[in-house]
Design a protein around this motif. Structure first.
Motif, mmCIF file in Angstrom:
data_model
loop_
_atom_site.group_PDB
_atom_site.id
_atom_site.type_symbol
_atom_site.label_atom_id
_atom_site.label_comp_id
_atom_site.label_asym_id
_atom_site.label_seq_id
_atom_site.Cartn_x
_atom_site.Cartn_y
_atom_site.Cartn_z
ATOM 1 N N GLN A 113 37.373 44.730 35.738
ATOM 2 C CA GLN A 113 37.154 44.585 37.174
ATOM 3 C C GLN A 113 38.049 45.553 37.950
ATOM 4 O O GLN A 113 37.583 46.211 38.897
ATOM 5 C CB GLN A 113 37.413 43.152 37.616
ATOM 6 C CG GLN A 113 36.335 42.188 37.162
ATOM 7 C CD GLN A 113 36.607 40.755 37.572
ATOM 8 O OE1 GLN A 113 37.540 40.462 38.320
ATOM 9 N NE2 GLN A 113 35.784 39.847 37.092
ATOM 10 N N GLN A 114 39.297 45.671 37.541
ATOM 11 C CA GLN A 114 40.208 46.596 38.214
ATOM 12 C C GLN A 114 39.732 48.037 38.036
ATOM 13 O O GLN A 114 39.761 48.837 38.979
ATOM 14 C CB GLN A 114 41.639 46.433 37.689
ATOM 15 C CG GLN A 114 42.658 47.225 38.472
ATOM 16 C CD GLN A 114 42.724 46.775 39.924
ATOM 17 O OE1 GLN A 114 42.910 45.599 40.208
ATOM 18 N NE2 GLN A 114 42.556 47.708 40.856
ATOM 19 N N TYR A 115 39.273 48.373 36.833
ATOM 20 C CA TYR A 115 38.751 49.713 36.565
ATOM 21 C C TYR A 115 37.596 50.037 37.505
ATOM 22 O O TYR A 115 37.557 51.120 38.105
ATOM 23 C CB TYR A 115 38.306 49.806 35.098
ATOM 24 C CG TYR A 115 37.547 51.063 34.780
ATOM 25 C CD1 TYR A 115 38.230 52.248 34.484
ATOM 26 C CD2 TYR A 115 36.164 51.079 34.774
ATOM 27 C CE1 TYR A 115 37.532 53.417 34.204
ATOM 28 C CE2 TYR A 115 35.455 52.242 34.495
ATOM 29 C CZ TYR A 115 36.147 53.405 34.210
ATOM 30 O OH TYR A 115 35.449 54.554 33.935
ATOM 31 N N LEU A 116 36.643 49.118 37.629
ATOM 32 C CA LEU A 116 35.490 49.349 38.506
ATOM 33 C C LEU A 116 35.920 49.482 39.963
ATOM 34 O O LEU A 116 35.475 50.389 40.675
ATOM 35 C CB LEU A 116 34.459 48.234 38.338
ATOM 36 C CG LEU A 116 33.699 48.262 37.001
ATOM 37 C CD1 LEU A 116 32.953 46.943 36.777
ATOM 38 C CD2 LEU A 116 32.742 49.448 36.959
ATOM 39 N N GLU A 117 36.794 48.601 40.416
ATOM 40 C CA GLU A 117 37.269 48.683 41.802
ATOM 41 C C GLU A 117 38.017 49.987 42.059
ATOM 42 O O GLU A 117 37.835 50.612 43.110
ATOM 43 C CB GLU A 117 38.153 47.483 42.130
ATOM 44 C CG GLU A 117 37.364 46.196 42.273
ATOM 45 C CD GLU A 117 38.234 45.014 42.645
ATOM 46 O OE1 GLU A 117 38.567 44.904 43.837
ATOM 47 O OE2 GLU A 117 38.582 44.215 41.741
ATOM 48 N N ASP A 118 38.825 50.419 41.088
ATOM 49 C CA ASP A 118 39.552 51.686 41.230
ATOM 50 C C ASP A 118 38.589 52.871 41.316
ATOM 51 O O ASP A 118 38.951 53.925 41.831
ATOM 52 C CB ASP A 118 40.509 51.901 40.048
ATOM 53 C CG ASP A 118 41.711 50.974 40.087
ATOM 54 O OD1 ASP A 118 41.947 50.305 41.123
ATOM 55 O OD2 ASP A 118 42.401 50.893 39.050
ATOM 56 N N ASN A 119 37.384 52.705 40.795
ATOM 57 C CA ASN A 119 36.384 53.770 40.814
ATOM 58 C C ASN A 119 35.353 53.585 41.922
ATOM 59 O O ASN A 119 34.257 54.152 41.863
ATOM 60 C CB ASN A 119 35.712 53.877 39.443
ATOM 61 C CG ASN A 119 36.613 54.591 38.455
ATOM 62 O OD1 ASN A 119 36.704 55.809 38.481
ATOM 63 N ND2 ASN A 119 37.313 53.830 37.627
ATOM 64 N N GLY A 120 35.686 52.764 42.925
ATOM 65 C CA GLY A 120 34.868 52.669 44.126
ATOM 66 C C GLY A 120 33.766 51.618 44.109
ATOM 67 O O GLY A 120 32.953 51.579 45.033
#
Length: 174
Positions: A113-120
């Motif tokens: 989830q953090q990865y996806l949020e960090d990628n917009g």
């Protein structure tokens, strides 16, 4: 962009069929909760078994087949999961649909989830379910209020569909 709109048009037609099927009471909607009888009791996870049986049959009737691969979120591979691209391989069109499902640990869930949020990717929460969808301002092919590719996280699993609405077609819960 025309191909994506065609894909969304097919998805809308399938969604209408799905809605009519759902209104007959033959299938319950995917609310993020595990069904009372897990689908895994009927066999292994495949591109056909992660979807509502009637929908998988409709895709087959269209002459579509699935290309199966491990479930991926960016460079993260969830080898116990499955990601399927459905399309008409015989006629080599660029119209396709994508569905996937994978088990995840709480640690993986937080990291992904953090990865996806960090990628917009945009986050929405609905009770215990978290949706992360591509930003419509970045992808450019969505109309206002539409959702493109979306990941759905619930306790112990993540699902993927090329539209948020299409997540309702995934029934596998492992």
């Amino acid at each position: 962009m025309r191909a994506r709109r065609a894909l969304l048009g097919i998805g809308a037609a399938v969604a209408v069929t799905f809605t009519l099927t759902a209104c007959t009471g033959s299938a319950a909607p995917n609310d993020g909760a595990a069904p009372s009888e897990p689908a895994s009791a009927s066999g292994p996870m495949t591109c056909e078994t992660i979807l509502r049986p009637s929908f998988a049959e409709q895709l087959a009737e269209l002459g579509w087949s699935a290309q199966q691969s491990p479930f991926r979120i960016g460079e993260h591979e969830l080898a116990e999961g499955i990601q399927c691209v459905w399309g008409d391989a015989e006629h080599a069109t660029d119209v396709a649909q994508m569905y996937g499902w994978a088990p995840v640990s709480p640690e993986q869930t937080a990291e992904l989830q953090q990865y996806l949020e960090d990628n917009g990717w945009l986050r929405e929460e609905d009770g215990d379910v978290v949706y992360l969808t591509e930003d419509p301002d970045v992808v450019g092919y969505l109309e206002e209020g539409e959702y493109g590719m979306t990941y759905q996280f619930a306790s112990g699993w993540v699902a993927l569909a090329d539209t948020k609405e299409s997540l309702d077609l995934i029934t596998w819960r492992g």
